[in-house]
Design an enzyme around this catalytic site. Sequence first.
Site, PDB file in Angstrom:
ATOM      1  CE  LYS A  22      83.729  47.403  28.714  1.00  0.00           C
ATOM      2  NZ  LYS A  22      83.827  48.469  27.796  1.00  0.00           N
ATOM      3  CG  ASN A  23      86.691  50.473  29.192  1.00  0.00           C
ATOM      4  OD1 ASN A  23      86.075  49.771  28.383  1.00  0.00           O
ATOM      5  ND2 ASN A  23      86.086  51.186  30.121  1.00  0.00           N
ATOM      6  CB  CYS A 118      75.477  53.593  23.946  1.00  0.00           C
ATOM      7  SG  CYS A 118      75.837  54.397  25.442  1.00  0.00           S
ATOM      8  NE  ARG A 123      79.594  56.242  24.998  1.00  0.00           N
ATOM      9  CZ  ARG A 123      80.119  55.080  25.406  1.00  0.00           C
ATOM     10  NH1 ARG A 123      79.379  53.999  25.424  1.00  0.00           N
ATOM     11  NH2 ARG A 123      81.377  55.003  25.788  1.00  0.00           N
ATOM     12  CG  ASP A 307      82.790  52.981  33.294  1.00  0.00           C
ATOM     13  OD1 ASP A 307      81.799  53.591  32.864  1.00  0.00           O
ATOM     14  OD2 ASP A 307      83.854  52.871  32.663  1.00  0.00           O
ATOM     15  NE  ARG A 399      79.382  45.437  24.601  1.00  0.00           N
ATOM     16  CZ  ARG A 399      79.248  46.675  24.206  1.00  0.00           C
ATOM     17  NH1 ARG A 399      78.054  47.184  24.060  1.00  0.00           N
ATOM     18  NH2 ARG A 399      80.290  47.423  23.948  1.00  0.00           N
TER      19      ARG A 399
HETATM   20  N1  EPU Z   1      82.570  63.683  24.996  1.00  0.00           N
HETATM   21  C1  EPU Z   1      82.333  64.724  24.139  1.00  0.00           C
HETATM   22  N2  EPU Z   1      82.982  64.725  22.931  1.00  0.00           N
HETATM   23  C2  EPU Z   1      83.843  63.734  22.562  1.00  0.00           C
HETATM   24  C3  EPU Z   1      84.092  62.681  23.447  1.00  0.00           C
HETATM   25  C4  EPU Z   1      83.433  62.673  24.666  1.00  0.00           C
HETATM   26  O1  EPU Z   1      81.557  65.626  24.452  1.00  0.00           O
HETATM   27  O2  EPU Z   1      84.381  63.816  21.451  1.00  0.00           O
HETATM   28  C5  EPU Z   1      81.905  63.653  26.316  1.00  0.00           C
HETATM   29  C6  EPU Z   1      80.974  62.465  26.469  1.00  0.00           C
HETATM   30  O3  EPU Z   1      79.691  62.749  25.955  1.00  0.00           O
HETATM   31  C7  EPU Z   1      80.986  62.239  27.967  1.00  0.00           C
HETATM   32  C8  EPU Z   1      82.401  62.645  28.384  1.00  0.00           C
HETATM   33  O4  EPU Z   1      82.899  63.455  27.316  1.00  0.00           O
HETATM   34  O5  EPU Z   1      80.061  63.100  28.576  1.00  0.00           O
HETATM   35  C9  EPU Z   1      83.382  61.513  28.626  1.00  0.00           C
HETATM   36  O6  EPU Z   1      83.456  60.653  27.488  1.00  0.00           O
HETATM   37  P1  EPU Z   1      84.763  59.786  27.137  1.00  0.00           P
HETATM   38  O7  EPU Z   1      85.158  60.124  25.747  1.00  0.00           O
HETATM   39  O8  EPU Z   1      85.741  59.919  28.232  1.00  0.00           O
HETATM   40  O9  EPU Z   1      84.169  58.322  27.140  1.00  0.00           O
HETATM   41  P2  EPU Z   1      84.522  57.141  26.162  1.00  0.00           P
HETATM   42  O10 EPU Z   1      85.975  57.179  25.825  1.00  0.00           O
HETATM   43  O11 EPU Z   1      83.541  57.062  25.048  1.00  0.00           O
HETATM   44  C10 EPU Z   1      85.253  55.490  28.053  1.00  0.00           C
HETATM   45  C11 EPU Z   1      84.843  54.120  28.520  1.00  0.00           C
HETATM   46  C12 EPU Z   1      83.495  54.194  29.205  1.00  0.00           C
HETATM   47  C13 EPU Z   1      83.580  55.180  30.378  1.00  0.00           C
HETATM   48  C14 EPU Z   1      84.081  56.543  29.887  1.00  0.00           C
HETATM   49  C15 EPU Z   1      84.326  57.530  31.016  1.00  0.00           C
HETATM   50  C16 EPU Z   1      85.872  52.744  26.845  1.00  0.00           C
HETATM   51  C17 EPU Z   1      85.701  51.815  25.688  1.00  0.00           C
HETATM   52  N3  EPU Z   1      84.762  53.250  27.368  1.00  0.00           N
HETATM   53  O12 EPU Z   1      84.254  55.903  27.121  1.00  0.00           O
HETATM   54  O13 EPU Z   1      83.296  52.887  29.722  1.00  0.00           O
HETATM   55  O14 EPU Z   1      82.305  55.336  30.955  1.00  0.00           O
HETATM   56  O15 EPU Z   1      85.328  56.378  29.170  1.00  0.00           O
HETATM   57  O16 EPU Z   1      85.272  57.033  31.912  1.00  0.00           O
HETATM   58  O17 EPU Z   1      86.984  52.982  27.296  1.00  0.00           O
HETATM   59  C18 EPU Z   1      82.069  51.020  30.425  1.00  0.00           C
HETATM   60  O18 EPU Z   1      83.131  50.395  30.522  1.00  0.00           O
HETATM   61  O19 EPU Z   1      80.980  50.581  30.891  1.00  0.00           O
HETATM   62  C19 EPU Z   1      82.049  52.310  29.744  1.00  0.00           C
HETATM   63  C20 EPU Z   1      80.971  52.849  29.267  1.00  0.00           C
END
Ligand code: EPU
Length: 418
Positions: A22-23, A118, A123, A307, A399
């Site tokens: 998915k991701n 969320c 986020r 996850d 999802r």
């Molecule tokens: N963060 C910041 N600033 C940013 C971006 C992130 O402070 O600009 C922080 C977040 O608040 C969090 C940490 O950094 O504490 C990690 O966030 P990341 O950006 O890595 O997460 P994401 O890209 O929004 C993806 C997956 C999530 C998974 C996370 C961590 C996708 C679509 N989503 O989210 O997947 O938990 O990486 O591995 O790729 C799921 O599949 O259930 C899911 C939530």
Amino acid sequence: MSQIIINGKKKLSGEVFISGAKNAAVAIIPAAIVSNDICLIENLPVIEDVAILSKTLESIGVKCEFKNNGHSLLIDSREVNNFCVEYDLIKRIRASYYLLGALLGRFRKAEVALPGGCNFGSRPIDQHIKGFTALGAEIFIEHGMIKAHAKKLIGTNIFLDVISVGATINIMLAAVYAEGTTVIENAAKEPHVVDVANFLNMLGAKIKGAGTNTIKIFGVKKLHGAEYSIIPDQIEAGTYMIASAITNGNIKVKNIIPKHLDSLSAKLREMNCEIKEGDDFIKVNASNKKLKSVNIKTMNYPGFPTDLQPQIATLLSVSSGTGIITETVWDNRFQYVDELKRLGADISIENRVAVIKGKEKLTGTQVCATDLRAGAALILAGLVSDGETKINNIKYIDRGYEQIEKKLSSLGANIKRI
Ligand code: EPU
């Protein structure tokens, strides 16, 4: 409203085929528009997030056509006619924010609605914005939209303050055509970051170092179309590995990259499961084993994935002894705990730490999924609970998990959707 109903206490055994990730899918589909050509993305999971994302692309003039029963998507982005992605679409899927990087990279302008929060806390996307700004884009936030534009994008060094999967991917997308070299330091190393880099390289990009904490993007002038098959879903695979452990079952999880699951395999071994790995499968045998609790700390890849945290918490709820989970990635990812407690789990939470005392049994009742992985955790709990477990709010599960009832039924679970 649909519900999933499980009659628990069946040992699961047999083979399960894991879908595409998915991701990776939700990043590679928007990445396809960077090319100004036709791309065929294969091995897609048939899940809600992919369907919504293809509608989002269509809203800006991209032609999308599903093939192979929804497992492939033909994306023709030669006639993008709009750079503005509205809230109605983005609120349904957070990963639409990848359109910001993709549109900025290709057209040097993009307007995308600010994604909301969320169910597991705030986020932020400050690191995405920091990266775009460093490349030379101007970013405004107006009327709930992030507006990005640049006369030109110029490669530079970007050191991420926090390791972010989303920011790493978004900056790669924006930097593909930037003049000179962009270096992302403290980059995320998740398998789907590598998959997006491999896909962009297939289109003609020059990206090196994905999978390490320093990624270099050497700007190119032109990309072309390609056919690309995305990696298997590490989290779906991990969920079925835990299903085997929690039911004292014996499941062969097929079509995977075992290396992506090293942190989970190590923990399951520590808990007393027998793990066998092949080139593209892992077999988890927990039949006649008494599983013992372990401590877990979630981390960025290659650490234990956040996850899979709700799913492993469910396993610890029925293992012997006390296990401690420390969540280091998200602020508030223990919301499912109240639902597990309704099934009889003994869990106490203090900030980002959960202390889980293993119980002999859980007992079925009505529960409610609070997010995707929380939903998966409740299904696992239902599989091991006495009697009937009814899970509400299963839209979250749809999802991200393809045909979960069908896959679990084929392993011997008593599960149905009504
Ligand atoms: N963060 C910041 N600033 C940013 C971006 C992130 O402070 O600009 C922080 C977040 O608040 C969090 C940490 O950094 O504490 C990690 O966030 P990341 O950006 O890595 O997460 P994401 O890209 O929004 C993806 C997956 C999530 C998974 C996370 C961590 C996708 C679509 N989503 O989210 O997947 O938990 O990486 O591995 O790729 C799921 O599949 O259930 C899911 C939530």
